[in-house]
Scaffold this motif. Structure first.
Motif: not given
Length: 271
Positions: A162-167
């Motif tokens: 998952x990307x860094x900004x994914x919750x």
């Protein structure tokens, strides 16, 4: 071991009991009378608040997932198997030793459930005549009605898919520390059935008494004999145990009736 417990206290009550400085109302959990592995649970911990200018450790009430995933794990698939850490080896096991040194928490509970196999059932099992013996659940809880603070560890795991900004990019998981079950008499024993916690199961979750909470949560304590001394079992005679309905054996059941004492074990040949 500790494979199921009950936790019904409101966060505002827990905040007062554990002198919590910060908790987020949006993380409020519903009362849960059948907490099972992989569920979200309350944990009391001390660490700096993310993004705050003040870097001092702050006592917080957080929600974590029960079932520890080590930070170095490639996948979270083993979390459901890592719900317990043994007090005797937690300081040296690769999956737990770093968390033991740096990330300790308290897991508030009303009490925990354990299942007892009846004497005749055990004999049949030993003879190979019964593959799935019937078991009677017991609820173990502080005799004085106080909250049960289970010694726990927590860990952070980064989901690299998952990307860094994914919750959901970061998982925060926990495990309950267990110790040998006490052999002294229960503070309050059932009219019929086990007289000690060891009669119920050879292991029990490690309950920390209030005089150990501050030291256990203090992140400046990072290892050695000082920490291991905190793993000593609590004084004997603080707990009571009583039979409850077998409905708790199904994780889909949930409600205060699961912790209500029944008049006698549902399986009459237990002892």
């Amino acid at each position: 071991m500790c494979g199921r417990y009950a936790a019904s206290r409101r966060p505002e009550d827990l905040a007062g009991i554990f002198e919590v400085e910060q908790w987020e109302p949006e993380e409020t959990l519903a009362p849960d009378y059948n907490v099972a592995p992989t569920k979200e649970v309350y944990a009391v911990l001390e660490r700096p608040v993310k993004g705050a200018d003040d870097k001092r450790p702050v006592r917080q009430l957080r929600t974590l997932k029960w079932g520890l995933v080590p930070s170095w794990s490639k996948t979270p698939e083993g979390a459901a198997r890592m719900i317990n850490a043994r007090a005797e080896t937690v300081h040296e096991k690769p999956s737990y030793r770093r968390a033991f040194a740096e990330r300790r928490c308290l897991l508030p509970a009303d009490g925990y459930f354990e299942w007892v196999t009846g004497a005749q059932e055990r004999e049949l099992e030993a003879e190979g005549r019964k593959k799935r013996p019937r078991k009677q659940p017991y609820f173990v809880t502080p005799a004085d009605g106080s909250v049960m603070a289970l010694a726990g560890l927590y860990e952070f795991w980064r989901d690299r898919t998952l990307p860094d900004d994914h919750p959901n990019a970061w998982w925060v998981t926990c495990s309950v520390i267990t110790t040998e079950a006490e052999t002294g008499p229960l503070g309050v024993a059932p009219a019929q059935g086990p007289g000690t916690l060891a009669d119920i199961h050879p292991r029990m979750p490690l309950m920390l008494t209030p005089d150990r909470w501050d030291a256990w949560l203090d992140p400046s304590r990072t290892g050695g004999g000082e920490l291991r001394d905190l793993l000593a079992p609590p004084p004997e005679g603080l707990m009571r145990a009583y039979p409850v309905a077998t409905a708790v054996s199904n994780v889909r059941n949930n409600g205060p009736e699961l912790v209500e004492e029944i008049a006698a074990p549902e399986e009459p040949t237990l002892f």
